[in-house]
Design a protein around this motif. Structure first.
Motif, PDB file in Angstrom:
ATOM      1  N   GLY A 225      32.594  33.788  33.546  1.00 11.49           N
ATOM      2  CA  GLY A 225      33.061  35.124  34.641  1.00 11.49           C
ATOM      3  C   GLY A 225      34.473  34.173  35.174  1.00 11.49           C
ATOM      4  O   GLY A 225      34.058  32.543  35.315  1.00 11.49           O
TER       5      GLY A 225
ATOM      6  N   ALA B 232      37.126  36.704  41.258  1.00  9.90           N
ATOM      7  CA  ALA B 232      37.696  37.576  40.971  1.00  9.90           C
ATOM      8  C   ALA B 232      38.963  37.622  42.412  1.00  9.90           C
ATOM      9  O   ALA B 232      39.452  37.259  42.822  1.00  9.90           O
ATOM     10  CB  ALA B 232      36.376  38.427  42.495  1.00  9.90           C
TER      11      ALA B 232
ATOM     12  N   GLU C 107      41.389  41.371  46.932  1.00 14.21           N
ATOM     13  CA  GLU C 107      41.994  42.867  46.931  1.00 14.21           C
ATOM     14  C   GLU C 107      43.042  42.754  47.851  1.00 14.21           C
ATOM     15  O   GLU C 107      42.630  42.848  49.186  1.00 14.21           O
ATOM     16  CB  GLU C 107      40.927  44.107  46.818  1.00 14.21           C
TER      17      GLU C 107
ATOM     18  N   SER D  81      40.443  40.007  34.657  1.00 13.34           N
ATOM     19  CA  SER D  81      39.915  40.404  36.005  1.00 13.34           C
ATOM     20  C   SER D  81      40.624  40.508  37.481  1.00 13.34           C
ATOM     21  O   SER D  81      40.949  40.276  38.455  1.00 13.34           O
ATOM     22  CB  SER D  81      39.265  38.699  36.806  1.00 13.34           C
TER      23      SER D  81
END
Length: 483
Positions: free
Chosen positions: A5, A8, A11, A276
């Protein structure tokens, strides 16, 4: 297939006020300023009247929420580039993975200390060198922290180990066969003013040499992404950047490079970051010299090794690795043209004309702000068909050369077509690139490059028992967005 991974992407973040944006010089702004055509893959963007006013001069500075959203959209589609202000000096960590190159590490660390201010944190990862004492001595001389693998675990594991020992916000990876040039770091750091930029890469230029392969590498080096800046994402003009020189944001790196991959791990990392929601920038104003392998046998072996990475990439990222990506109209036109029959060639022109006509109808429906849909459609279809020709030539001479050879052995017409493509594509590339090399040796080097890479691709496909990296992707023409 499971993959490591990455961090993130944040946002609901906006570009900061004062962040400047400029359209790519290749973007066509239609009369009225509301329709933009450009990028690769091609984009047709329709702006609101307010957005068109903001972009009236082809550049603007983020000043409010609307201009921030417009800038974000233009950056995400690759039709515009950032013009960030110079970054404030900050300390970074430089990670150097190495195996059996003590002289290279010494040269690299000397250059890093001469070109990076303030003095960086240095981490040398010895990935199972035969003479570990020599590596340790050089690391100690330059004040670098040493991380040691008793046996080689591969470049991915070495970079990850170095990253884990870093504490700074940004981490630079530099291979031991590199030497950064003066001023290399500042243009890269400036890109991180964009909160969505996860990584930035410099241009990789050859270190020197005057052999014919050295001169070929100056214009066709596999690590050199060219002279034009770009947003990096699959199927774009710059689909990846190499990890030979790469600066990453610590929060985005996550688990980092896939340690099961010994080749193409850098492409995989970049594509996972983009998937991502992060952005990756290519900045040619920053340059790092690289010691290319240009002894013929070693050069061919390196090219073949790169080719073996296509199969694991295809298993992880699907059609992003496809050797041929084109719409079905272009595919049909080139299938007819490659028969070598003049009647089929005339039919190919007819197919292209019909495609342009149908595309014009679609543009009139979907892009009402476009003033001259007919001429625009003709221009785009013509350009797209010609660009597809480069892909077809690459497929025949590079990715699928064993199939081309087999056809040439049993068919006189196939031999003529294969020879015409091999010579014609090479001469066209020589005219385009203008290399410091005569056309005969340039075309020879180009074909050897293709044969070596294609061989590695087939070896990798056999090793992974998949035809995925050889599978073309015949796409449908997507409808342009209205706004």
């Amino acid at each position: 297939m499971s993959r490591p991974g990455v961090g993130a992407a944040p946002e609901a973040v906006r570009l900061p006020k004062g962040f400047a944006i400029q359209l790519d010089p290749g973007v066509r702004v239609q009369p009225g300023g509301r329709v933009l055509i450009g990028g690769m893959p091609l984009r047709i963007l329709t702006l609101s009247r307010t957005a068109a006013g903001i972009l009236a001069d082809g550049a603007f500075v983020v000043s409010d929420d609307l201009s921030a959203r417009l800038a974000d959209r233009l950056l995400a589609t690759g039709v515009a580039h950032p013009r960030p202000a110079p970054a404030e000096p900050e300390r970074i960590t430089v990670v150097v993975p190495v195996k059996d190159r003590p002289a290279g590490v010494d040269r690299l660390l000397t250059q890093v200390r001469a070109t990076v201010t303030p003095a960086p944190e240095l981490v040398v990862v010895d990935d199972g060198s035969r003479d570990q004492l020599a590596i340790a001595r050089i690391a100690r001389t330059h004040g670098a922290r040493l991380v040691r693998h008793r046996t080689s675990k591969g470049p991915s594991a070495a970079r990850n180990a170095g990253f884990l020992s870093a504490e700074t916000r940004l981490v630079a990876f530099l291979d031991s066969d590199c030497a950064p040039l003066a001023g290399w770091l500042e243009p890269l750091l400036a890109h991180f003013a964009d909160p969505l930029v996860a990584a930035a890469a410099p241009r990789i230029v050859p270190m020197g040499g005057e052999s014919w392969l050295d001169r070929y590498e100056r214009v066709a080096g596999s690590l050199d992404r060219g002279p034009a800046e770009a947003s990096v994402f699959p199927r774009s003009r710059v689909p990846y950047v190499p990890s030979a020189a790469l600066v990453v944001r610590r929060d985005a790196f996550g688990a980092g490079f896939d340690e099961t991959m010994r080749v193409a791990e850098d492409v995989d990392l970049v594509w996972r970051l983009v998937e991502s929601g992060w952005r990756v920038r290519y900045e040619p104003a920053a340059q790092v010299a690289h010691e290319h392998r240009t002894q013929p046998v070693e050069w061919l072996r390196t090219r073949a090794y790169y080719g073996t990475g296509a199969a694991p990439l295809a298993l992880r990222h699907g059609s992003a690795v496809a050797p041929l990506v084109m719409d079905r109209w272009s595919a049909g036109a080139w299938a007819l043209a490659l028969t070598g029959d003049w009647r089929a060639m005339v039919a190919a022109l007819g197919v292209t004309a019909v495609a342009a006509s149908k595309f014009a109808v679609r543009l009139r429906e979907d892009v009402p702000a476009l003033e001259d849909a007919g001429s625009t459609a003709y221009s785009l279809v013509r350009g797209g068909t010609l660009a597809s020709g480069w892909q077809v030539a690459s497929l025949l001479t590079r990715h699928a050369w064993p199939v081309t050879l087999a056809a040439a052995l049993v068919s006189r017409r196939a031999r003529r077509i294969a020879l015409a493509v091999a010579v014609g594509e090479g001469v066209a590339a020589w005219i385009r690139d203008r290399p410091p090399l005569d056309p005969v040796r340039y075309v020879l080097a180009r074909r050897l490059d293709d044969l070596a890479y294609g061989t590695g691709l087939w070896v990798g496909a056999a090793r992974h028992r998949t035809f995925a990296p050889l599978r073309p992707d015949f796409t449908k023409v997507t409808r342009p967005p209205r706004r």
